[in-house]
Design an enzyme around this catalytic site. Structure first.
Site, mmCIF file in Angstrom:
data_model
loop_
_atom_site.group_PDB
_atom_site.id
_atom_site.type_symbol
_atom_site.label_atom_id
_atom_site.label_comp_id
_atom_site.label_asym_id
_atom_site.label_seq_id
_atom_site.Cartn_x
_atom_site.Cartn_y
_atom_site.Cartn_z
ATOM 1 N N GLU A 1 25.957 31.906 34.594
ATOM 2 C CA GLU A 1 26.788 31.048 34.115
ATOM 3 C C GLU A 1 26.359 29.644 34.388
ATOM 4 O OE1 GLU A 1 28.878 34.687 35.561
ATOM 5 O OE2 GLU A 1 27.217 33.598 36.335
ATOM 6 N N ASP B 1 40.131 43.606 41.991
ATOM 7 C CA ASP B 1 38.907 42.961 42.179
ATOM 8 C C ASP B 1 38.659 42.444 43.509
ATOM 9 O OD1 ASP B 1 38.291 43.942 39.734
ATOM 10 O OD2 ASP B 1 38.255 42.218 38.611
ATOM 11 N N ARG C 1 45.161 36.668 34.079
ATOM 12 C CA ARG C 1 44.906 37.792 33.834
ATOM 13 C C ARG C 1 46.283 38.616 33.454
ATOM 14 N NH1 ARG C 1 42.801 42.857 37.741
ATOM 15 N NH2 ARG C 1 42.417 44.258 36.133
#
Length: 322
Positions: free
Chosen positions: A59, A118, A168
């Protein structure tokens, strides 16, 4: 709300990148960090493969490359999960994009607790605080598909760094695309009411709207304000709410430290003090679980908003049945 079409704003992001490119945005390029399927930049990659760059799980490097591309006249959109691009890439965003005020757009998907299973390592509830601390950074947090599309276009048109926060989860589409107009730095009054103002952003706006319906059954009129721009914050709409409603609740899928709530508190504390209650993540990490259950566990529901409203509007009355 249950009957409304639901679309995840990360999908809106991918679709709008394609729309912009089709409409002549020849300088638009897209970067991803091995997450194109999740961030939905794969939608753009399928149509414009020569303008999509997968930098792998790197990243910081991705941010640096995008910064360099912007100096050549391109408009890069840097894409990854909020935890990775805002968290891992903070130093590079600050020094390589923020400090020289480059024309780079940081698109952060999977923000907040609703990443769900997650768990805490991926549930970024600190990104707004990080990005607010960078001088000159514009921060957009759209609430539905229509607003997300408009925010991406506005970010492209704006000359300077922009942080875009996407969810999401699929969220209800409550804006009318035929009439909705988006402007950076402007909030939006969704319902009228003078008992209390509830200022929400992103995923929490539909919950605030649902709370207004529940509260109305108890004789409480909530003014729901959608705040899609976290920075620069719309001071006028906040101060009007403070003056007319006398009480404010903020709701965000983010830590109460450094996000929407603190931005609102800063405005009213300096210019028109009124009681403010912040609903968000209370200085703690998230935990793994189905997204809806995690949001409920942290009080990010319409029912909890109504409870907070009652406590502020009718502190001496017992809780009513909902």
């Amino acid at each position: 709300m249950a009957d409304m079409k639901k679309i995840a704003t990360r999908v809106s992001y991918g679709n709008t990148l394609v729309e912009l490119a089709r409409q002549g945005a020849d300088n638009l390029v897209v970067f991803d960090a091995d997450l194109a399927a999740a961030t939905k930049t794969e939608i753009f990659r399928k149509e414009f493969p020569d303008r999509h760059f997968d930098c792998g799980i790197a990243e910081q490097n991705m941010v640096g490359v995008a910064a360099g591309m912007s100096t050549m006249g391109y408009v890069p959109f840097v894409s990854s999960f909020a935890m990775f691009v805002a968290g891992r890439g903070f130093e590079q965003i600050r020094n390589s994009i923020g400090y020289p005020h480059l024309n780079v757009k940081i698109a952060a998907t999977h923000a907040g607790l609703s990443v769900g299973e997650d768990g805490a390592s991926h549930q970024c509830c600190e990104d707004l605080a990080l990005m607010r601390s960078i001088p000159g950074m514009v921060i957009l947090s759209p609430a539905d598909d229509v607003e997300a599309r408009a925010a991406v276009i506005a970010a492209y048109d704006y000359n300077g760094p922009v942080y875009l926060r996407f969810s999401r989860l699929a969220t209800p589409v409550f804006h009318d695309p035929a009439t909705y107009q988006f402007q950076i730095g402007k909030g939006e009054k969704l319902t009228d009411g003078y008992d209390i103002a509830v200022i929400a952003t992103g995923l929490m706006v539909p919950e605030a709207l649902r709370a207004a319906v529940l509260a109305k059954r108890q004789g409480i009129a909530i003014r729901v304000i959608n705040m899609p721009t976290i920075k620069p914050i719309d001071e006028d709409i906040i101060l009007t709410a403070a003056r007319e409603c006398r009480r404010i609740i903020t709701v965000e899928e983010h830590s109460i430290i450094g996000g929407l709530g603190e931005a609102v508190c800063s405005v009213v504390a300096e210019k028109l003090p009124v009681p403010v209650r912040r609903i968000g993540v209370m200085d703690q990490f998230g935990h793994s679980g189905p997204a809806a259950e995690v949001l409920r566990d942290y009080g990010l529901t319409a029912e909890n908003i109504v409870s907070a409203v009652r406590e502020m509007v009718r502190p001496d009355q017992p809780a009513a049945a909902e």
